[in-house]
Design a protein around this motif. Sequence first.
Motif, PDB file in Angstrom:
ATOM      1  N   ASP A   9       4.501 -43.710  55.291  1.00  0.00           N
ATOM      2  CA  ASP A   9       3.989 -44.913  54.312  1.00  0.00           C
ATOM      3  C   ASP A   9       4.031 -46.033  55.302  1.00  0.00           C
ATOM      4  OD1 ASP A   9       4.229 -43.337  51.771  1.00  0.00           O
ATOM      5  OD2 ASP A   9       6.029 -43.075  52.920  1.00  0.00           O
ATOM      6  N   ARG A  10       3.011 -47.064  54.751  1.00  0.00           N
ATOM      7  CA  ARG A  10       2.848 -48.354  55.444  1.00  0.00           C
ATOM      8  C   ARG A  10       4.061 -49.328  54.640  1.00  0.00           C
ATOM      9  NH1 ARG A  10      -2.543 -50.172  56.491  1.00  0.00           N
ATOM     10  NH2 ARG A  10      -2.227 -51.764  54.670  1.00  0.00           N
ATOM     11  N   THR A  12       3.926 -52.183  53.603  1.00  0.00           N
ATOM     12  CA  THR A  12       3.399 -53.152  53.152  1.00  0.00           C
ATOM     13  C   THR A  12       3.870 -53.637  51.556  1.00  0.00           C
ATOM     14  OG1 THR A  12       1.663 -51.679  52.394  1.00  0.00           O
ATOM     15  CG2 THR A  12       1.053 -52.959  54.465  1.00  0.00           C
ATOM     16  N   HIS A  16       5.391 -47.081  45.228  1.00  0.00           N
ATOM     17  CA  HIS A  16       5.051 -47.036  43.740  1.00  0.00           C
ATOM     18  C   HIS A  16       5.106 -45.635  43.386  1.00  0.00           C
ATOM     19  CE1 HIS A  16       1.113 -46.153  45.110  1.00  0.00           C
ATOM     20  NE2 HIS A  16       1.071 -47.565  45.807  1.00  0.00           N
ATOM     21  N   HIS A  19       2.602 -43.119  45.160  1.00  0.00           N
ATOM     22  CA  HIS A  19       3.307 -42.510  46.360  1.00  0.00           C
ATOM     23  C   HIS A  19       4.087 -41.490  45.983  1.00  0.00           C
ATOM     24  CE1 HIS A  19       2.874 -46.891  47.980  1.00  0.00           C
ATOM     25  NE2 HIS A  19       2.024 -46.289  48.783  1.00  0.00           N
ATOM     26  N   GLY A 152      -1.722 -38.085  49.971  1.00  0.00           N
ATOM     27  CA  GLY A 152      -2.552 -38.169  48.802  1.00  0.00           C
ATOM     28  C   GLY A 152      -4.171 -37.838  49.072  1.00  0.00           C
ATOM     29  N   ASP A 154      -6.736 -39.559  49.590  1.00  0.00           N
ATOM     30  CA  ASP A 154      -7.516 -40.630  50.300  1.00  0.00           C
ATOM     31  C   ASP A 154      -7.079 -40.354  51.666  1.00  0.00           C
ATOM     32  OD1 ASP A 154      -4.716 -41.331  49.794  1.00  0.00           O
ATOM     33  OD2 ASP A 154      -5.067 -43.442  50.612  1.00  0.00           O
ATOM     34  N   LEU A 193      -3.626 -41.269  41.901  1.00  0.00           N
ATOM     35  CA  LEU A 193      -2.921 -41.880  40.546  1.00  0.00           C
ATOM     36  C   LEU A 193      -3.673 -43.372  40.397  1.00  0.00           C
ATOM     37  CD1 LEU A 193      -0.871 -40.904  38.402  1.00  0.00           C
ATOM     38  CD2 LEU A 193       0.462 -42.902  39.302  1.00  0.00           C
ATOM     39  N   LYS A 201      -7.451 -46.560  42.252  1.00  0.00           N
ATOM     40  CA  LYS A 201      -6.012 -45.810  42.835  1.00  0.00           C
ATOM     41  C   LYS A 201      -4.927 -47.060  42.706  1.00  0.00           C
ATOM     42  CE  LYS A 201      -5.007 -45.737  47.421  1.00  0.00           C
ATOM     43  NZ  LYS A 201      -3.981 -45.371  48.393  1.00  0.00           N
ATOM     44  N   MET A 202      -3.980 -46.559  42.099  1.00  0.00           N
ATOM     45  CA  MET A 202      -2.782 -47.431  42.303  1.00  0.00           C
ATOM     46  C   MET A 202      -2.496 -47.817  43.853  1.00  0.00           C
ATOM     47  SD  MET A 202       1.117 -46.898  40.975  1.00  0.00           S
ATOM     48  CE  MET A 202       0.767 -47.083  39.374  1.00  0.00           C
ATOM     49  N   SER A 203      -2.374 -49.030  44.053  1.00  0.00           N
ATOM     50  CA  SER A 203      -2.274 -49.537  45.495  1.00  0.00           C
ATOM     51  C   SER A 203      -1.566 -50.820  45.615  1.00  0.00           C
ATOM     52  CB  SER A 203      -3.690 -49.457  46.106  1.00  0.00           C
ATOM     53  OG  SER A 203      -3.567 -50.078  47.181  1.00  0.00           O
ATOM     54  N   LYS A 204      -0.453 -50.976  46.608  1.00  0.00           N
ATOM     55  CA  LYS A 204       0.185 -52.198  46.878  1.00  0.00           C
ATOM     56  C   LYS A 204      -0.986 -53.194  46.843  1.00  0.00           C
ATOM     57  CE  LYS A 204       2.082 -49.636  49.970  1.00  0.00           C
ATOM     58  NZ  LYS A 204       2.764 -49.051  51.229  1.00  0.00           N
ATOM     59  N   SER A 205      -2.065 -53.146  47.668  1.00  0.00           N
ATOM     60  CA  SER A 205      -2.967 -54.069  47.958  1.00  0.00           C
ATOM     61  C   SER A 205      -3.625 -54.754  46.671  1.00  0.00           C
ATOM     62  CB  SER A 205      -4.009 -53.681  48.739  1.00  0.00           C
ATOM     63  OG  SER A 205      -3.435 -52.765  49.993  1.00  0.00           O
TER      64      SER A 205
HETATM   65  P1  ATP Z   1      -1.887 -50.017  51.065  1.00  0.00           P
HETATM   66  O1  ATP Z   1      -2.365 -50.639  50.114  1.00  0.00           O
HETATM   67  O2  ATP Z   1      -0.856 -51.019  51.781  1.00  0.00           O
HETATM   68  O3  ATP Z   1      -2.843 -49.331  51.936  1.00  0.00           O
HETATM   69  P2  ATP Z   1      -1.009 -47.615  49.739  1.00  0.00           P
HETATM   70  O4  ATP Z   1      -0.329 -48.155  48.201  1.00  0.00           O
HETATM   71  O5  ATP Z   1      -2.437 -47.428  49.633  1.00  0.00           O
HETATM   72  O6  ATP Z   1      -0.880 -49.158  50.629  1.00  0.00           O
HETATM   73  P3  ATP Z   1      -0.168 -46.199  51.491  1.00  0.00           P
HETATM   74  O7  ATP Z   1       1.196 -46.600  52.469  1.00  0.00           O
HETATM   75  O8  ATP Z   1      -1.481 -46.578  52.376  1.00  0.00           O
HETATM   76  O9  ATP Z   1       0.016 -46.805  50.475  1.00  0.00           O
HETATM   77  O10 ATP Z   1       0.006 -44.691  51.507  1.00  0.00           O
HETATM   78  C1  ATP Z   1       0.807 -43.730  51.629  1.00  0.00           C
HETATM   79  C2  ATP Z   1       0.913 -42.407  51.008  1.00  0.00           C
HETATM   80  O11 ATP Z   1       0.782 -42.354  49.643  1.00  0.00           O
HETATM   81  C3  ATP Z   1      -0.113 -41.820  51.339  1.00  0.00           C
HETATM   82  O12 ATP Z   1      -0.114 -40.488  51.698  1.00  0.00           O
HETATM   83  C4  ATP Z   1      -1.368 -41.758  50.254  1.00  0.00           C
HETATM   84  O13 ATP Z   1      -2.264 -40.961  50.304  1.00  0.00           O
HETATM   85  C5  ATP Z   1      -0.158 -41.723  49.066  1.00  0.00           C
HETATM   86  N1  ATP Z   1      -0.693 -42.800  47.859  1.00  0.00           N
HETATM   87  C6  ATP Z   1      -1.104 -44.021  48.135  1.00  0.00           C
HETATM   88  N2  ATP Z   1      -1.416 -44.307  46.821  1.00  0.00           N
HETATM   89  C7  ATP Z   1      -1.639 -43.183  46.099  1.00  0.00           C
HETATM   90  C8  ATP Z   1      -2.001 -42.968  44.725  1.00  0.00           C
HETATM   91  N3  ATP Z   1      -2.410 -43.976  43.968  1.00  0.00           N
HETATM   92  N4  ATP Z   1      -2.022 -41.975  44.370  1.00  0.00           N
HETATM   93  C9  ATP Z   1      -1.799 -40.807  44.992  1.00  0.00           C
HETATM   94  N5  ATP Z   1      -1.267 -40.818  46.194  1.00  0.00           N
HETATM   95  C10 ATP Z   1      -1.219 -42.062  46.950  1.00  0.00           C
END
Ligand code: ATP
Length: 362
Positions: A9-10, A12, A16, A19, A152, A154, A193, A201-205
């Motif tokens: 994982d990054r 950043t 959550h 992940h 995941g 993506d 997710l 997608k749930m994402s830190k960004s």
């Molecule tokens: P950033 O926004 O910095 O890219 P991120 O939340 O996308 O952060 P990553 O570190 O890029 O997180 O992803 C780490 C791992 O978690 C990857 O395997 C990714 O596929 C998975 N992952 C991230 N977000 C989700 C999500 N919403 N649902 C399922 N898997 C996820």
Amino acid sequence: MSKIILTGDRPTGKLHVGHYVGSLRRRVELQNSGEYDKIFIMIADAQALTDNADNPEKIRQNIIEVALDYLSCGLDPNKSTLFIQSQIQELTELSFYYMNLVTVSRLQRNPTVKAEIQMRNFETSIPVGFFTYPISQAADITAFKATTVPVGEDQLPMIEQCREIVRKFNSVYGDTLVEPEALIPQTQACCRLPGIDGKAKMSKSLGNCIYLSDSADEVRTKVMSMFTDPNHLKITDPGSLEGNTVFTYLDAFCKEEHFGRYLPEYANLDELKAHYQRGGLGDVKVKKFLNNVMQEELEPIRNRRKELEKQIPDIYEILKKGSEVARQEAAKTMADVKAAMKINYFDDAALIASQAEKYAQD
Ligand code: ATP
Ligand code: MG
């Protein structure tokens, strides 16, 4: 052939629940299954810097957050090697050679990179490092000869790109690298997710996350504010499951036994969904149920984190040791790669002898 896992994982932000259901929960199960010979879990700081070059402090601060999340979810340093990407210089070296095997147009076609460039408004000024991160990711995976990459959905285009690099490398230089398989979650909800806003997608960004380290109150507030069916105004109205975040989360988290504990009037999720679709079931009741289900899963993680927060220097030590182990492993692959690419001049006695002979004859 050995069964080897590499994933990461990054750093950043804190991790959550996306992940967790997308990769972390599975990693812990795989770790404890005993079926894998080696497991490498990487904190991808070098990759995080590709789109955070001007904010190194953010990456530096989040290394420990990700490590705390890992350990509190049950990753065990006695069974899995936890390490930091930037400490393994072979990964950069491998990336440099793999760059010769990938075209610019192939990178431009990578759908995940395309979407991420758009999300970061990078269209006109993409850092070269960010643009080429799929190549660096291929280096991460292949350096450990990983067979399995739990991620995941993506990440599927990244694994495909990695497999192409492996095939290309092996066909040009001879069989050296191992083609990995992605392991994505079994249910659609866990593959990607959505955020609590239901939009993406749930994402830190994107700031639409429930973090593993959120307090019980924060989790409850976020669940109660979650996006549902905007047309489900009265309890008696029929409700839709399509894009209904609360039900997507139930798909990801709920088990049959939760009904006995928190909602005994239903036997399972199918019955609950059917009632919602018929009408007569209010959002608040479903959200309260989801809150109970999520709290049950998150509470032990949160409690372990509280304990681990008292042992920060030990955790840095775990990462340091893990990085040393990972480095040794990557160095072995690097030696294989150099030999295959014929850039191991000083180890190649036959080369030196034949050159000497050539000039002896002149
Ligand atoms: P950033 O926004 O910095 O890219 P991120 O939340 O996308 O952060 P990553 O570190 O890029 O997180 O992803 C780490 C791992 O978690 C990857 O395997 C990714 O596929 C998975 N992952 C991230 N977000 C989700 C999500 N919403 N649902 C399922 N898997 C996820
Ligand atoms: Mg991401």
